[in-house]
Design a protein around this motif. Sequence first.
Motif, mmCIF file in Angstrom:
data_model
loop_
_atom_site.group_PDB
_atom_site.id
_atom_site.type_symbol
_atom_site.label_atom_id
_atom_site.label_comp_id
_atom_site.label_asym_id
_atom_site.label_seq_id
_atom_site.Cartn_x
_atom_site.Cartn_y
_atom_site.Cartn_z
ATOM 1 N N HIS A 132 0.871 -1.184 0.000
ATOM 2 C CA HIS A 132 0.000 0.000 0.000
ATOM 3 C C HIS A 132 0.902 1.227 0.000
ATOM 4 O O HIS A 132 1.737 1.382 0.888
ATOM 5 C CB HIS A 132 -0.903 -0.009 1.236
ATOM 6 N N SER B 183 -4.832 4.957 4.844
ATOM 7 C CA SER B 183 -5.682 3.794 4.560
ATOM 8 C C SER B 183 -6.711 3.579 5.663
ATOM 9 O O SER B 183 -6.394 3.687 6.846
ATOM 10 C CB SER B 183 -4.800 2.546 4.453
ATOM 11 N N ARG B 184 -7.913 3.268 5.274
ATOM 12 C CA ARG B 184 -8.915 2.844 6.262
ATOM 13 C C ARG B 184 -9.053 1.327 6.199
ATOM 14 O O ARG B 184 -8.980 0.641 7.222
ATOM 15 C CB ARG B 184 -10.258 3.513 5.957
ATOM 16 N N VAL B 185 -9.257 0.794 4.993
ATOM 17 C CA VAL B 185 -9.637 -0.616 4.868
ATOM 18 C C VAL B 185 -8.440 -1.544 5.099
ATOM 19 O O VAL B 185 -8.498 -2.450 5.941
ATOM 20 C CB VAL B 185 -10.304 -0.860 3.499
ATOM 21 N N ASN B 186 -7.352 -1.301 4.384
ATOM 22 C CA ASN B 186 -6.187 -2.174 4.598
ATOM 23 C C ASN B 186 -5.672 -2.057 6.024
ATOM 24 O O ASN B 186 -5.260 -3.064 6.619
ATOM 25 C CB ASN B 186 -5.086 -1.861 3.577
ATOM 26 N N PHE C 1 -6.407 -2.012 -5.185
ATOM 27 C CA PHE C 1 -6.431 -2.037 -6.652
ATOM 28 C C PHE C 1 -6.117 -0.638 -7.171
ATOM 29 O O PHE C 1 -6.771 0.345 -6.772
ATOM 30 C CB PHE C 1 -7.844 -2.426 -7.102
ATOM 31 N N HIS C 2 -5.119 -0.521 -8.023
ATOM 32 C CA HIS C 2 -4.773 0.759 -8.658
ATOM 33 C C HIS C 2 -4.790 0.582 -10.163
ATOM 34 O O HIS C 2 -4.003 -0.186 -10.703
ATOM 35 C CB HIS C 2 -3.391 1.240 -8.188
ATOM 36 N N TRP C 3 -5.690 1.263 -10.789
ATOM 37 C CA TRP C 3 -5.852 1.141 -12.246
ATOM 38 C C TRP C 3 -5.932 -0.331 -12.658
ATOM 39 O O TRP C 3 -5.219 -0.785 -13.530
ATOM 40 C CB TRP C 3 -4.789 1.938 -13.006
ATOM 41 N N TYR C 4 -6.803 -1.040 -11.942
ATOM 42 C CA TYR C 4 -7.140 -2.432 -12.272
ATOM 43 C C TYR C 4 -5.933 -3.359 -12.171
ATOM 44 O O TYR C 4 -5.859 -4.378 -12.864
ATOM 45 C CB TYR C 4 -7.817 -2.506 -13.661
ATOM 46 N N THR D 93 -8.237 -4.756 -2.162
ATOM 47 C CA THR D 93 -9.350 -3.856 -1.851
ATOM 48 C C THR D 93 -9.621 -3.033 -3.109
ATOM 49 O O THR D 93 -8.689 -2.617 -3.798
ATOM 50 C CB THR D 93 -8.995 -2.938 -0.663
ATOM 51 N N THR D 94 -10.898 -2.852 -3.414
ATOM 52 C CA THR D 94 -11.239 -2.039 -4.585
ATOM 53 C C THR D 94 -12.157 -0.907 -4.141
ATOM 54 O O THR D 94 -13.064 -1.120 -3.326
ATOM 55 C CB THR D 94 -11.955 -2.870 -5.684
ATOM 56 N N GLY D 95 -11.921 0.262 -4.710
ATOM 57 C CA GLY D 95 -12.819 1.381 -4.435
ATOM 58 C C GLY D 95 -14.197 1.103 -5.011
ATOM 59 O O GLY D 95 -15.225 1.358 -4.379
ATOM 60 N N GLY D 96 -14.224 0.562 -6.212
ATOM 61 C CA GLY D 96 -15.488 0.246 -6.876
ATOM 62 C C GLY D 96 -16.220 -0.884 -6.159
ATOM 63 O O GLY D 96 -15.579 -1.804 -5.647
ATOM 64 N N TYR E 238 -18.206 -4.401 -11.113
ATOM 65 C CA TYR E 238 -17.318 -5.332 -11.809
ATOM 66 C C TYR E 238 -18.120 -6.440 -12.474
ATOM 67 O O TYR E 238 -18.023 -7.602 -12.120
ATOM 68 C CB TYR E 238 -16.281 -5.888 -10.836
ATOM 69 N N LEU F 169 -14.294 2.476 -0.631
ATOM 70 C CA LEU F 169 -14.352 3.925 -0.361
ATOM 71 C C LEU F 169 -15.530 4.302 0.532
ATOM 72 O O LEU F 169 -15.503 5.337 1.185
ATOM 73 C CB LEU F 169 -14.415 4.709 -1.685
HETATM 74 C C1 LIG Z 1 -4.118 5.778 -8.124
HETATM 75 C C2 LIG Z 1 -5.352 5.047 -7.712
HETATM 76 C C3 LIG Z 1 -5.930 4.137 -8.577
HETATM 77 C C4 LIG Z 1 -7.083 3.446 -8.215
HETATM 78 N N1 LIG Z 1 -7.619 2.548 -9.104
HETATM 79 C C5 LIG Z 1 -8.707 1.851 -8.753
HETATM 80 C C6 LIG Z 1 -9.248 0.885 -9.644
HETATM 81 O O1 LIG Z 1 -8.735 0.644 -10.736
HETATM 82 N N2 LIG Z 1 -10.370 0.221 -9.272
HETATM 83 C C7 LIG Z 1 -10.973 0.447 -8.062
HETATM 84 O O2 LIG Z 1 -11.991 -0.203 -7.770
HETATM 85 N N3 LIG Z 1 -10.451 1.326 -7.175
HETATM 86 C C8 LIG Z 1 -9.337 2.024 -7.496
HETATM 87 N N4 LIG Z 1 -8.795 2.913 -6.610
HETATM 88 C C9 LIG Z 1 -9.368 3.019 -5.242
HETATM 89 C C10 LIG Z 1 -8.564 2.164 -4.254
HETATM 90 O O3 LIG Z 1 -8.544 0.816 -4.623
HETATM 91 C C11 LIG Z 1 -9.154 2.330 -2.850
HETATM 92 O O4 LIG Z 1 -8.960 3.681 -2.482
HETATM 93 C C12 LIG Z 1 -8.516 1.419 -1.830
HETATM 94 O O5 LIG Z 1 -8.764 0.071 -2.138
HETATM 95 C C13 LIG Z 1 -9.037 1.719 -0.439
HETATM 96 O O6 LIG Z 1 -8.289 1.000 0.509
HETATM 97 P P1 LIG Z 1 -7.567 1.740 1.750
HETATM 98 O O7 LIG Z 1 -8.659 2.336 2.615
HETATM 99 O O8 LIG Z 1 -6.805 0.674 2.441
HETATM 100 O O9 LIG Z 1 -6.661 2.799 1.164
HETATM 101 C C14 LIG Z 1 -7.652 3.642 -6.944
HETATM 102 C C15 LIG Z 1 -7.065 4.547 -6.055
HETATM 103 C C16 LIG Z 1 -5.927 5.235 -6.430
HETATM 104 C C17 LIG Z 1 -5.296 6.202 -5.448
#
Ligand SMILES: Cc1cc2nc3c(=O)[nH]c(=O)nc-3n(C[C@H](O)[C@H](O)[C@H](O)COP(=O)(O)O)c2cc1C
Length: 176
Positions: free
Chosen positions: A10, A16-19, A67-70, A107-110, A115, A153
């Motif tokens: 990370h 981070s909240r979730v991780n 997940f960052h940019w899939y 973890t995914t924001g979406g 998906y 998120l």
């Molecule tokens: C540069 C960047 C790219 C991201 N790309 C994606 C993505 O492709 N798909 C998605 O679902 N979330 C994406 N996110 C959201 C993160 O996955 C999300 O903020 C994270 O899993 C939350 O976990 P945390 O609370 O531990 O930070 C992205 C966030 C960042 C900063």
Amino acid sequence: MSKVLLIFAHPNLESSRVNAALLKKLPVSENFVFYDIYRKNKNYKFDVASEQELLIKHEQVVFQFPFHWYSATPLLRLWFDEVLTHGFAYGSEGKALHGKKFSCVITTGGPAEAYQRSGYNYYTIEELLMPLRQTANLIGMIWQEPFLVQGALSIAQEELDKKSFEYRDYIQKKLG
Ligand SMILES: Cc1cc2nc3c(=O)[nH]c(=O)nc-3n(C[C@H](O)[C@H](O)[C@H](O)COP(=O)(O)O)c2cc1C
């Protein structure tokens, strides 16, 4: 031989909240090693020999990242490039990782609904993880069912607590 190596990637654990919540549930065991690659390699430089040594010492490797940019986060992508070398991880002599287990905690924001074909991400997580899954195949590692926390998120605290306990069980099962 220690059993489980968790490679945590990370880029900003402080925010981070979730991780961060998941990590609080990690077991303490002589068979479990937690390795935060962002904290340990701040200059984006790896000691490849010691990274490879660490892999050899473990039967199971868990990669955990948002997940960052899939895909995986940038330092983990670099780690794959630099550590999984020809003659070590692949190629006719590269069998060091054969038979080890390869897991992902992502973890995914979406949210999960995004998906799928009718969602805004169109592709399923399984489809998007194919490059990682094929990486595991190429290096002779055994792909395991990933552990996902989606909608990271906006996940409600109650749901996050539930996921954190499931995560603890997921890791604990690997320790046997
Ligand atoms: C540069 C960047 C790219 C991201 N790309 C994606 C993505 O492709 N798909 C998605 O679902 N979330 C994406 N996110 C959201 C993160 O996955 C999300 O903020 C994270 O899993 C939350 O976990 P945390 O609370 O531990 O930070 C992205 C966030 C960042 C900063």
